[in-house]
Design a protein around this motif. Sequence first.
Motif, short mmCIF file in Angstrom:
data_model
loop_
_atom_site.label_atom_id
_atom_site.label_comp_id
_atom_site.label_asym_id
_atom_site.label_seq_id
_atom_site.Cartn_x
_atom_site.Cartn_y
_atom_site.Cartn_z
N LEU A 264 42.30 35.64 52.68
CA LEU A 264 42.05 37.08 52.65
C LEU A 264 42.40 37.65 51.28
CD1 LEU A 264 45.08 38.56 52.93
CD2 LEU A 264 44.86 37.69 55.25
N ASN A 265 41.86 38.82 51.03
CA ASN A 265 42.10 39.52 49.77
C ASN A 265 43.34 40.39 49.93
OD1 ASN A 265 41.99 41.38 47.55
ND2 ASN A 265 39.83 40.83 47.28
N LEU A 266 44.45 39.93 49.35
CA LEU A 266 45.71 40.67 49.51
C LEU A 266 45.67 42.00 48.76
CD1 LEU A 266 48.55 40.60 50.70
CD2 LEU A 266 49.34 39.43 48.64
N SER A 267 44.91 42.05 47.68
CA SER A 267 44.80 43.32 46.93
C SER A 267 44.19 44.40 47.82
CB SER A 267 43.93 43.11 45.69
OG SER A 267 44.49 42.12 44.85
N ASN A 291 50.37 49.25 40.51
CA ASN A 291 49.94 48.27 39.52
C ASN A 291 49.46 47.05 40.30
OD1 ASN A 291 49.50 46.67 37.26
ND2 ASN A 291 51.67 46.10 37.06
N ILE A 292 48.25 47.12 40.81
CA ILE A 292 47.72 46.10 41.73
C ILE A 292 46.55 45.38 41.05
CG2 ILE A 292 46.68 45.69 43.98
CD1 ILE A 292 48.04 48.27 44.94
N GLU A 293 46.74 44.11 40.80
CA GLU A 293 45.65 43.31 40.22
C GLU A 293 44.56 43.11 41.28
OE1 GLU A 293 47.00 39.66 38.57
OE2 GLU A 293 48.30 40.61 37.07
N PRO A 294 43.31 43.20 40.91
CA PRO A 294 42.22 43.07 41.89
C PRO A 294 41.98 41.62 42.30
CG PRO A 294 41.32 43.39 39.70
CD PRO A 294 42.81 43.52 39.56
N LEU A 330 51.49 44.35 42.45
CA LEU A 330 50.96 43.10 43.00
C LEU A 330 50.33 42.33 41.85
CD1 LEU A 330 50.34 41.30 45.47
CD2 LEU A 330 48.13 42.48 45.64
N VAL A 331 50.94 41.21 41.50
CA VAL A 331 50.44 40.40 40.38
C VAL A 331 50.43 38.93 40.79
CG1 VAL A 331 51.20 42.00 38.58
CG2 VAL A 331 52.76 40.22 39.39
N GLN A 332 49.64 38.16 40.06
CA GLN A 332 49.58 36.72 40.28
C GLN A 332 50.25 36.03 39.09
OE1 GLN A 332 45.77 35.22 41.38
NE2 GLN A 332 46.38 33.07 41.25
N GLN A 334 50.89 32.34 37.79
CA GLN A 334 50.52 30.93 37.95
C GLN A 334 50.00 30.70 39.37
OE1 GLN A 334 53.95 28.68 36.67
NE2 GLN A 334 53.63 29.20 34.53
N ARG A 335 50.70 29.88 40.17
CA ARG A 335 50.24 29.63 41.54
C ARG A 335 51.06 30.41 42.56
NH1 ARG A 335 46.32 26.59 42.22
NH2 ARG A 335 46.71 26.58 44.47
N LYS A 336 51.64 31.52 42.13
CA LYS A 336 52.42 32.36 43.02
C LYS A 336 51.92 33.79 42.94
CE LYS A 336 56.62 29.53 42.84
NZ LYS A 336 58.07 29.50 42.53
N VAL A 337 52.04 34.48 44.07
CA VAL A 337 51.65 35.90 44.14
C VAL A 337 52.91 36.71 44.39
CG1 VAL A 337 50.34 37.61 45.42
CG2 VAL A 337 49.33 35.37 44.96
N CYS A 338 53.12 37.73 43.58
CA CYS A 338 54.34 38.53 43.65
C CYS A 338 54.01 39.97 44.04
CB CYS A 338 55.07 38.50 42.31
SG CYS A 338 56.62 39.42 42.30
N LEU A 339 54.62 40.41 45.16
CA LEU A 339 54.47 41.79 45.61
C LEU A 339 55.83 42.47 45.48
CD1 LEU A 339 53.04 44.16 47.12
CD2 LEU A 339 53.77 43.06 49.26
#
Length: 412
Positions: A264-267, A291-294, A330-332, A334-339
């Motif tokens: 799913l699209n977390l953004s 500040n949400i990356e698409p 919400l940013v990515q 490397q291979r981790k997503v940070c909220l």
Amino acid sequence: MIKKLRRKFILINMTLVSLVLLIVFAAIFFSSYQRLQSESHEALYHALEQRNDLPPPKPEIGRLSHGRKPFPFTPVFSVVLDKNNNIVHTTEQNMSISDVDLAKAVEEAMTSEYPEGILHDLDLRFLRRDILDGTKIAFADRSNEINSMQSLFLISLIVGTGGLIAFFIISLYLSSWALRPVEKAWEQQRQFVADASHELRMPLTVILANIGILLAHRQDTIAQQSKWVENTQVEATRMKKLVDDLLFLAKSGASQVPLKFLELNLSDTVWGCLLPIEAVAFEQGVTINTNIEPDITIKGDGNQLKQLVTILLDNACKYAGEKGIVTVTLVQEQRKVCLKVNNTGTPIPPSDLPQIFERFYRADKSRARELGGYGLGLSIAKSIAENHHAKITAESTINQGTTFTVLFKQLP
């Protein structure tokens, strides 16, 4: 309950330790008895094989160092009988015996139906063998065997008793240490039950009072009594939310929450949760920055992730304070997503910070009750994060405010 658990813990621990000690001492007893018995038999065989016209052999110094079989030191004597069972020759080695005891020993050995055995009244072991002109019997003294076993029993009793006392003291400490988390959880649950009872009792009281008013004015229409009907609906909704939260935590703790992991699209999910919160934040005078990356995608359960984001946003708006600021990031990486969800309200005390994710815990009980909280939201958020193999943490400082961070690992 805690005292019963502690007693049960100590009882089980002491039972297991006693069983282990019993098995160990039994094995030592058995092996020691077998060794002493083997030495006695070895001495008896030596005595039977010894020629009557030769003196008893003497042990040589250093025989053990050359890897030879050790010479038996058990006191023995042998008796040669003729065909009429008369004593012809007696050889004594490391011991002496009276004529009366000698005659009695020979008589009991000859009347025995077995060629070897034990004479308990004389504390002797015997081994009988037929020879060309009669019978030869070897006797071994069991005094050393009996004394060794008695000494071993006494030592085992002292060591075992001391060991059990030591293990009992250790068990007392271990029971207190092992049950400390249970005791803490029990205390928190007891406090929660008291708080939940209070929270449930108040809306129930209001609902019953409203129903009483409606019943007292049966002739009025619903429109005329809409105030009491709407108030009843609000209180019932609050009760339903509390019950739903409790049910979610119960199912989550038992791993019974059904999960549907889809990409799913977390953004979009975060934006979808922000839209209804913005109206609430505007009424409270709270500014929301984003500040949400698409197009950040992860695998997870859409419903639970919405609930997680909503809990963090709702919590941030409640505690941001008047003219506070809430920042959603919400940013990515490397291979981790940070909220991250930050609010500029009053920071959480350092003593409360490690416990805010615990179930039923509320740092400021009076304020949480005023804001309609039950101390379950962050526990639910942590449970959802763990269901998605994510890590949720909290930081709170005077300058930076309070920040909740959820770190997702992107699955391949």
